[in-house]
Design a protein around this motif. Structure first.
Motif, PDB file in Angstrom:
ATOM      1  N   ARG A  83       0.826  -1.201   0.000  1.00  0.00           N
ATOM      2  CA  ARG A  83       0.000   0.000   0.000  1.00  0.00           C
ATOM      3  C   ARG A  83       0.862   1.254   0.000  1.00  0.00           C
ATOM      4  O   ARG A  83       1.970   1.270   0.542  1.00  0.00           O
ATOM      5  N   GLU A  84       0.297   2.290  -0.595  1.00  0.00           N
ATOM      6  CA  GLU A  84       0.993   3.570  -0.689  1.00  0.00           C
ATOM      7  C   GLU A  84       0.805   4.336   0.612  1.00  0.00           C
ATOM      8  O   GLU A  84      -0.309   4.546   1.073  1.00  0.00           O
ATOM      9  N   LYS A  85       1.935   4.722   1.205  1.00  0.00           N
ATOM     10  CA  LYS A  85       1.877   5.479   2.459  1.00  0.00           C
ATOM     11  C   LYS A  85       1.881   6.976   2.166  1.00  0.00           C
ATOM     12  O   LYS A  85       1.140   7.727   2.750  1.00  0.00           O
ATOM     13  N   SER A  86       2.751   7.401   1.268  1.00  0.00           N
ATOM     14  CA  SER A  86       2.802   8.783   0.805  1.00  0.00           C
ATOM     15  C   SER A  86       3.400   8.759  -0.594  1.00  0.00           C
ATOM     16  O   SER A  86       3.624   7.697  -1.157  1.00  0.00           O
ATOM     17  N   ASN A  87       3.694   9.922  -1.114  1.00  0.00           N
ATOM     18  CA  ASN A  87       4.228  10.013  -2.470  1.00  0.00           C
ATOM     19  C   ASN A  87       5.502   9.191  -2.682  1.00  0.00           C
ATOM     20  O   ASN A  87       5.684   8.589  -3.727  1.00  0.00           O
ATOM     21  N   LYS A  88       6.357   9.168  -1.687  1.00  0.00           N
ATOM     22  CA  LYS A  88       7.644   8.490  -1.842  1.00  0.00           C
ATOM     23  C   LYS A  88       7.845   7.365  -0.842  1.00  0.00           C
ATOM     24  O   LYS A  88       8.966   6.935  -0.631  1.00  0.00           O
ATOM     25  N   GLU A  89       6.774   6.890  -0.236  1.00  0.00           N
ATOM     26  CA  GLU A  89       6.895   5.804   0.730  1.00  0.00           C
ATOM     27  C   GLU A  89       5.850   4.729   0.462  1.00  0.00           C
ATOM     28  O   GLU A  89       4.750   5.015   0.025  1.00  0.00           O
ATOM     29  N   THR A  90       6.250   3.506   0.755  1.00  0.00           N
ATOM     30  CA  THR A  90       5.392   2.353   0.539  1.00  0.00           C
ATOM     31  C   THR A  90       5.439   1.470   1.769  1.00  0.00           C
ATOM     32  O   THR A  90       6.484   1.342   2.401  1.00  0.00           O
ATOM     33  N   GLU A  91       4.326   0.869   2.105  1.00  0.00           N
ATOM     34  CA  GLU A  91       4.270  -0.110   3.187  1.00  0.00           C
ATOM     35  C   GLU A  91       3.958  -1.480   2.592  1.00  0.00           C
ATOM     36  O   GLU A  91       3.070  -1.607   1.753  1.00  0.00           O
ATOM     37  N   ILE A  92       4.710  -2.459   3.051  1.00  0.00           N
ATOM     38  CA  ILE A  92       4.452  -3.833   2.651  1.00  0.00           C
ATOM     39  C   ILE A  92       3.927  -4.563   3.879  1.00  0.00           C
ATOM     40  O   ILE A  92       4.558  -4.544   4.933  1.00  0.00           O
ATOM     41  N   VAL A  93       2.759  -5.160   3.731  1.00  0.00           N
ATOM     42  CA  VAL A  93       2.151  -5.928   4.814  1.00  0.00           C
ATOM     43  C   VAL A  93       2.380  -7.395   4.489  1.00  0.00           C
ATOM     44  O   VAL A  93       2.033  -7.863   3.403  1.00  0.00           O
ATOM     45  N   PHE A  94       2.973  -8.107   5.442  1.00  0.00           N
ATOM     46  CA  PHE A  94       3.280  -9.519   5.238  1.00  0.00           C
ATOM     47  C   PHE A  94       2.177 -10.402   5.810  1.00  0.00           C
ATOM     48  O   PHE A  94       1.328  -9.934   6.571  1.00  0.00           O
TER      49      PHE A  94
END
Length: 134
Positions: A91-102
């Motif tokens: 999922r997109e957290k912000s413009n330049k950050e991403t979160e990966i959920v395992f």
């Protein structure tokens, strides 16, 4: 195994909610995993490139439970190798950050654009669909 992260002291391996640091290089770590599959890191990468016509960003296929894609060049200090099979969602957290959920519900925040991670994730999924063991 969810991911492997390169650190100043070796590699940090996240597995089943636990993180452990090993004093080995990331290629050495993959080399040890691949020796159990009767191959070397360089041999596996070259074989995948040749057999599937890949040029760069080759997924690191270990076995049917471990196939990694890298967030950056493997030589870069903050490179992370994500196990495709352990990812529940991206999922997109912000413009330049991403979160990966395992799948174990742990979350890894990365300072990398969402589009970049999704492109690598989709490319790995496409690669896994084309694998043939005959």
């Amino acid at each position: 195994m969810e991911y492997i992260k390169r650190t100043a002291h070796g590699v940090s391996v996240a597995e089943r909610g636990q993180t452990r640091t090993l004093k080995v290089g990331i290629r050495q770590f993959f080399g040890k995993m691949l020796l159990r599959e009767h191959t070397t890191y360089e041999g596996r990468i070259q074989a995948l490139k040749k057999r599937y016509g890949l040029k760069n960003n080759v997924p690191i296929y270990i076995d049917e439970d471990h196939c990694f894609y890298t967030t950056k060049n493997l030589r870069e200090y903050d490179s992370v190798c994500i196990n495709y099979h352990s990812v529940l969602s991206v999922r997109e957290k912000s413009n330049k950050e991403t979160e990966i959920v395992f799948k174990d519900l742990s979350i890894l925040a990365l300072p990398i654009p969402y589009a970049t991670i999704m492109r690598k994730h989709a490319k790995t999924a496409q690669f896994l669909r084309t694998l043939s063991f005959s």
